[in-house]
Design a protein around this motif. Structure first.
Motif, PDB file in Angstrom:
ATOM      1  N   LEU A 105       2.104   2.556 -12.878  1.00 53.61           N
ATOM      2  CA  LEU A 105       2.671   3.758 -12.267  1.00 53.61           C
ATOM      3  C   LEU A 105       3.936   4.214 -12.981  1.00 53.61           C
ATOM      4  O   LEU A 105       4.526   5.215 -12.612  1.00 53.61           O
ATOM      5  CB  LEU A 105       2.976   3.494 -10.787  1.00 53.61           C
ATOM      6  CG  LEU A 105       1.763   3.129  -9.942  1.00 53.61           C
ATOM      7  CD1 LEU A 105       2.199   2.762  -8.533  1.00 53.61           C
ATOM      8  CD2 LEU A 105       0.795   4.288  -9.883  1.00 53.61           C
ATOM      9  N   GLY A 129       0.814  -1.208   0.000  1.00 54.33           N
ATOM     10  CA  GLY A 129       0.000   0.000   0.000  1.00 54.33           C
ATOM     11  C   GLY A 129       0.850   1.261   0.000  1.00 54.33           C
ATOM     12  O   GLY A 129       0.608   2.193  -0.767  1.00 54.33           O
ATOM     13  N   GLU A 178      -8.156   2.289   3.082  1.00 56.42           N
ATOM     14  CA  GLU A 178      -8.448   1.398   1.963  1.00 56.42           C
ATOM     15  C   GLU A 178      -8.002  -0.044   2.196  1.00 56.42           C
ATOM     16  O   GLU A 178      -8.476  -0.952   1.527  1.00 56.42           O
ATOM     17  CB  GLU A 178      -7.777   1.924   0.688  1.00 56.42           C
ATOM     18  CG  GLU A 178      -8.458   3.156   0.148  1.00 56.42           C
ATOM     19  CD  GLU A 178      -8.221   3.316  -1.338  1.00 56.42           C
ATOM     20  OE1 GLU A 178      -8.372   2.321  -2.072  1.00 56.42           O
ATOM     21  OE2 GLU A 178      -7.877   4.425  -1.758  1.00 56.42           O
ATOM     22  N   VAL A 211       9.993   3.926  -7.407  1.00 60.52           N
ATOM     23  CA  VAL A 211      10.356   2.511  -7.411  1.00 60.52           C
ATOM     24  C   VAL A 211       9.135   1.749  -6.943  1.00 60.52           C
ATOM     25  O   VAL A 211       8.465   2.174  -6.011  1.00 60.52           O
ATOM     26  CB  VAL A 211      11.490   2.273  -6.395  1.00 60.52           C
ATOM     27  CG1 VAL A 211      11.678   0.816  -6.131  1.00 60.52           C
ATOM     28  CG2 VAL A 211      12.786   2.895  -6.867  1.00 60.52           C
ATOM     29  N   ASN A 212       8.806   0.661  -7.581  1.00 59.33           N
ATOM     30  CA  ASN A 212       7.717  -0.174  -7.073  1.00 59.33           C
ATOM     31  C   ASN A 212       8.205  -1.590  -6.916  1.00 59.33           C
ATOM     32  O   ASN A 212       9.199  -1.982  -7.497  1.00 59.33           O
ATOM     33  CB  ASN A 212       6.502  -0.112  -8.002  1.00 59.33           C
ATOM     34  CG  ASN A 212       5.836   1.251  -7.955  1.00 59.33           C
ATOM     35  OD1 ASN A 212       5.742   1.935  -8.944  1.00 59.33           O
ATOM     36  ND2 ASN A 212       5.425   1.654  -6.766  1.00 59.33           N
ATOM     37  N   ARG A 257       0.040  -3.966 -11.655  1.00 56.83           N
ATOM     38  CA  ARG A 257      -0.285  -2.992 -10.625  1.00 56.83           C
ATOM     39  C   ARG A 257       0.869  -2.013 -10.420  1.00 56.83           C
ATOM     40  O   ARG A 257       0.664  -0.840 -10.134  1.00 56.83           O
ATOM     41  CB  ARG A 257      -0.579  -3.733  -9.311  1.00 56.83           C
ATOM     42  CG  ARG A 257      -1.046  -2.856  -8.191  1.00 56.83           C
ATOM     43  CD  ARG A 257      -1.442  -3.669  -6.995  1.00 56.83           C
ATOM     44  NE  ARG A 257      -0.282  -4.230  -6.303  1.00 56.83           N
ATOM     45  CZ  ARG A 257      -0.340  -4.834  -5.125  1.00 56.83           C
ATOM     46  NH1 ARG A 257      -1.498  -4.973  -4.517  1.00 56.83           N
ATOM     47  NH2 ARG A 257       0.724  -5.334  -4.559  1.00 56.83           N
ATOM     48  N   CYS A 258       2.092  -2.520 -10.547  1.00 52.33           N
ATOM     49  CA  CYS A 258       3.250  -1.638 -10.421  1.00 52.33           C
ATOM     50  C   CYS A 258       3.490  -0.876 -11.716  1.00 52.33           C
ATOM     51  O   CYS A 258       3.813   0.310 -11.694  1.00 52.33           O
ATOM     52  CB  CYS A 258       4.493  -2.459 -10.094  1.00 52.33           C
ATOM     53  SG  CYS A 258       4.441  -3.200  -8.473  1.00 52.33           S
ATOM     54  N   TYR A 302      -5.104   1.227  -7.866  1.00 53.41           N
ATOM     55  CA  TYR A 302      -4.829   1.784  -6.535  1.00 53.41           C
ATOM     56  C   TYR A 302      -3.812   2.924  -6.575  1.00 53.41           C
ATOM     57  O   TYR A 302      -4.059   4.016  -6.062  1.00 53.41           O
ATOM     58  CB  TYR A 302      -4.344   0.660  -5.613  1.00 53.41           C
ATOM     59  CG  TYR A 302      -3.912   1.140  -4.241  1.00 53.41           C
ATOM     60  CD1 TYR A 302      -4.840   1.327  -3.240  1.00 53.41           C
ATOM     61  CD2 TYR A 302      -2.577   1.415  -3.967  1.00 53.41           C
ATOM     62  CE1 TYR A 302      -4.445   1.769  -1.984  1.00 53.41           C
ATOM     63  CE2 TYR A 302      -2.180   1.863  -2.721  1.00 53.41           C
ATOM     64  CZ  TYR A 302      -3.117   2.036  -1.730  1.00 53.41           C
ATOM     65  OH  TYR A 302      -2.720   2.490  -0.502  1.00 53.41           O
ATOM     66  N   GLY A 303      -2.659   2.661  -7.193  1.00 49.24           N
ATOM     67  CA  GLY A 303      -1.600   3.669  -7.230  1.00 49.24           C
ATOM     68  C   GLY A 303      -2.030   4.916  -7.984  1.00 49.24           C
ATOM     69  O   GLY A 303      -1.680   6.035  -7.610  1.00 49.24           O
ATOM     70  N   ASP A 356       4.090   1.307  -0.846  1.00 44.33           N
ATOM     71  CA  ASP A 356       4.979   1.243  -2.003  1.00 44.33           C
ATOM     72  C   ASP A 356       4.307   1.818  -3.240  1.00 44.33           C
ATOM     73  O   ASP A 356       4.940   2.432  -4.083  1.00 44.33           O
ATOM     74  CB  ASP A 356       5.364  -0.221  -2.247  1.00 44.33           C
ATOM     75  CG  ASP A 356       6.378  -0.358  -3.355  1.00 44.33           C
ATOM     76  OD1 ASP A 356       7.503   0.118  -3.151  1.00 44.33           O
ATOM     77  OD2 ASP A 356       6.041  -0.915  -4.405  1.00 44.33           O
ATOM     78  N   LEU A 357       2.993   1.614  -3.345  1.00 43.77           N
ATOM     79  CA  LEU A 357       2.272   2.081  -4.529  1.00 43.77           C
ATOM     80  C   LEU A 357       1.796   3.518  -4.358  1.00 43.77           C
ATOM     81  O   LEU A 357       0.960   3.988  -5.118  1.00 43.77           O
ATOM     82  CB  LEU A 357       1.097   1.156  -4.821  1.00 43.77           C
ATOM     83  CG  LEU A 357       1.506  -0.266  -5.217  1.00 43.77           C
ATOM     84  CD1 LEU A 357       0.341  -1.214  -5.137  1.00 43.77           C
ATOM     85  CD2 LEU A 357       2.085  -0.276  -6.610  1.00 43.77           C
ATOM     86  N   GLY A 358       2.295   4.198  -3.358  1.00 43.93           N
ATOM     87  CA  GLY A 358       2.027   5.632  -3.257  1.00 43.93           C
ATOM     88  C   GLY A 358       1.006   6.026  -2.207  1.00 43.93           C
ATOM     89  O   GLY A 358       0.625   7.177  -2.147  1.00 43.93           O
ATOM     90  N   GLY A 359       0.541   5.065  -1.409  1.00 46.38           N
ATOM     91  CA  GLY A 359      -0.467   5.397  -0.411  1.00 46.38           C
ATOM     92  C   GLY A 359       0.134   6.143   0.772  1.00 46.38           C
ATOM     93  O   GLY A 359       1.271   5.906   1.149  1.00 46.38           O
TER      94      GLY A 359
END
Lengths: 285, 361
Positions: free
Chosen positions: B151, A185, A198, B78-79, B147-148, B99-100, A187-190
């Motif tokens: 972004l 969460g 969420e 970075v993801n 998902r990564c 999500y991102g 890592d993906l920008g949350g």
């Protein structure tokens, strides 16, 4: 073989049937019947709805009924708000031994009886109690302060009593959340807040709902805490049931009150499940 | 060209132990870089430092030339694809991939378009409304990458993402991952303990052991020209001996193992009398029915077959030579040795160039 397993099945079922039947179903049927009768004269009864009519028209009864409901909901919300960070810390941030110790610390107050715990609060909060003396000694008060017998005190007592029953289901559901899901969460920008909203809360929802149901029911049915900490102005509905049954020997009205409380708690629990979009099956299973 | 990712003198200490000890490397744009090492070697620690979940004790991490040490994980370009994928079970596939983008405040319509595009890219169009647990292992894998990738990170980190898959699927996903990397044209940093994953997919591999990089190079470098005994032993399989060098002329060595076997080998920087470790791969040893067929090899031995280890293409023969030493030799599947059985006499040989030699520690 088949017969044997059937016998085992019935043997295992018996305690449950006895439990439900003798302690729940039969008394409730009897209570319902009692609440639906009216005493005409000595030993003469008539079936009528007059008890419910009395309960719903007398302002004191009705006010206490709603007050109990609202205060119980409030106690549940406050318990949730306090218990969630505690449970999150125990489940996700504390490691190893510290985790066990913290969990045990939550449990320890429940080793003593509720009565003793409530007396503990009274010792702290009464006019000549610790906090009052402390305030005077520091100079924040120039005379003894009475902290007991207010709604706030009662709320403190209710929240304290229910804490464990919120923390346990929350810790269990939060522990089952994989740390890497939380990390993903972030890592993906949350942000911290969006991860909480969420990911963590949706995951913890079963725990939140079941904790809330238990705490709500415990608060609604609590007798000791409101009586001892709440004082004269903080009448609780359970006190009224007690009064009717024991003090006034008016079983008919007491039974009607009991049934109203049962309906109230059922409706609120159902509403809670509807609001969170969960079924009872999901929450309990 | 500025490398996409650069680590400079990276150190991470936990109490007294150094999990990562002075590691430096740089990854050029668009390449597939693997860190390969046994479990507990510190590779996950490196990855978590790059992602931002751990702070290095000292050293620097630069992405596209700029240090990211002060950037929190949710702001780093970075993801990461997690070991167990960490898809959000409370969301649908489309919500997972979006999500991102939602976090970046992108408009709803555009998120929908990008998610569909990503689903097309990974070859799973139209599954957006499904739940995570309705997908198979390979599909989840691809969703985790998508998902990564929506972004558009500068670097994608992959933490042993194939570990949980069964063998057949893993083989398939190796090829697929390489193809996805080419399609997205993004720098991948992949960590694994499985050498075959690293060898198949990577442009560059760093072999890591006990917190340090042993060697960085292409798969061929590591396999044919290992720098250290650890690399020689870790990549591929080897017959290994310890011995003493009896003669050294430039890079050509004459050794005698502790068990008495005389071997000709190659290795730099070793002098007469030094202790050495010798590695010979089973697949670089030739089997022959007669000694004449092996005339060209520097090392020739005669022995008997003590055991046949059948494993399809990777079948081996155990040969015990006259001195009592047992060697593992790859069994060619050309049919020539189909009738080989236990107790048969056999000749084996290999060139000095195929025997790597390192100073023993």
């Amino acid at each position: 073989m088949r017969n044997q397993s059937r016998i085992t099945f019935y043997l295992l079922l018996t305690p449950l049937v006895l439990w439900l039947g003798l302690l729940i179903i039969i008394p409730h049927i009897d209570m319902l019947l009692i609440s639906l009768r009216e005493r005409i004269s000595f030993g003469v009864y008539e079936t009528s709805l007059s008890q419910y009519e009395k309960a719903l028209t007398e302002p004191l009864y009705l006010r206490t009924f709603w007050r109990t409901a609202v205060m119980s909901v409030l106690a549940t919300v406050i318990t949730l708000l306090i218990a969630f960070p505690v449970a999150y810390y125990i489940a996700k941030m504390a490691k190893g031994r510290l985790q066990q110790v913290l969990f045990l610390l939550c449990l320890i107050p429940f080793y003593v009886s509720e009565l003793v715990r409530t007396f503990g609060w009274m010792i702290l909060l009464r006019e000549t109690g610790l906090i009052s003396s402390l305030l005077q000694w520091v100079g924040l008060a120039d005379q003894p302060v009475e902290l007991l017998y207010t709604d706030a005190t009662m709320m403190v007592g209710l929240v304290y009593t229910s804490m464990l029953f919120m923390v346990v289901p929350l810790v269990t559901t939060l522990e089952s959340l994989d740390d890497s899901v939380i990390e993903a969460g972030y890592d993906l920008g949350g942000s911290g807040f969006s991860v909480l909203r969420e990911i963590i809360i949706p995951h913890a929802m079963p725990g939140i709902v079941s904790g809330c149901i238990v705490v709500f029911m415990l608060s609604l049915g609590n007798y000791l805490t409101p009586t001892m900490l709440g004082g004269k102005d903080s009448l609780w509905f359970t006190e009224m049931i007690y009064n009717q049954f024991i003090v006034r020997s008016n079983w008919e009205l007491g039974a009607a009150f009991g049934f109203m409380l049962l309906v109230l708690s059922s409706v609120i629990v159902w509403g809670m499940l509807r609001l969170t979009g969960r079924t009872l099956k999901e929450t309990m299973g | 060209m500025t490398p996409d990712l650069e680590c400079v003198d990276l150190v991470k200490r936990f109490d007294d132990t150094a999990a990562v000890n002075n590691v430096s490397f740089s990854v050029p744009p668009g390449s597939f870089f693997s860190i390969l090492g046994p479990s507990g070697c510190g590779k996950t620690t490196i990855m978590r430092m790059i992602a931002g979940f751990l702070d290095p004790t000292s050293g620097d991490i630069r992405i596209k030339g700029g240090s990211v040490l002060d950037t929190p994980p949710n702001k780093r370009p970075v993801n990461m694809v997690f070991q167990h994928l960490a898809l959000f079970p409370m969301m649908t596939i489309a919500e997972n991939i979006g999500y991102g983008l939602r976090r970046r405040g992108m408009a709803k319509g555009e998120i929908g378009r990008k998610v569909d595009e990503a689903l097309d890219r990974i070859g799973l169009p139209g599954i957006g409304a499904r739940k995570v647990d309705e997908l198979s292992g390979g599909q989840k894998q691809r969703v985790a990458i998508a998902r990564c990738m929506v972004l558009e990170p500068d670097v994608l980190l992959l933490d042993e993402p194939l570990g949980a898959l069964d063998l057949k699927l893993r083989e398939h996903m190796k090829v697929e991952l390489k193809a996805l990397q080419a399609a997205f044209d993004t720098t991948f940093v992949y960590i694994t303990h499985d050498q075959s994953e690293a060898l198949v997919m990577s442009d560059q591999i760093a072999v890591m052991n006990a917190g340090q990089f042993e060697q960085v190079g292409t798969g061929q470098d590591l396999y044919y020209r290992p720098d250290t005994p650890f690399v020689a032993g870790f990549i591929g399989e080897s017959n290994r001996w310890k011995g003493r060098i009896e003669r050294a002329e430039g890079g050509n060595l004459q050794l005698r193992t502790d068990s008495g076997l005389a071997i000709r080998a190659t290795g730099m920087g070793l002098s007469e009398g030094a202790r050495a470790e010798i590695f010979v791969r089973p697949e670089s040893i030739r089997l022959a029915a007669s000694a004449d067929a092996l005339a060209e090899f520097d090392n020739q031995l005669t022995g008997t077959v003590t055991s046949l280890l059948f494993n399809g293409a990777a079948s081996r023969v155990l040969v015990r030579d006259t001195a009592g030493e047992t060697l593992e030799v790859t069994l060619p599947q050309s049919g020539e040795f189909a009738s080989l059985k236990r107790g048969d006499a056999i000749h084996i040989g290999w060139g000095a160039g195929q025997a790597s030699c390192f100073e023993a520690s």
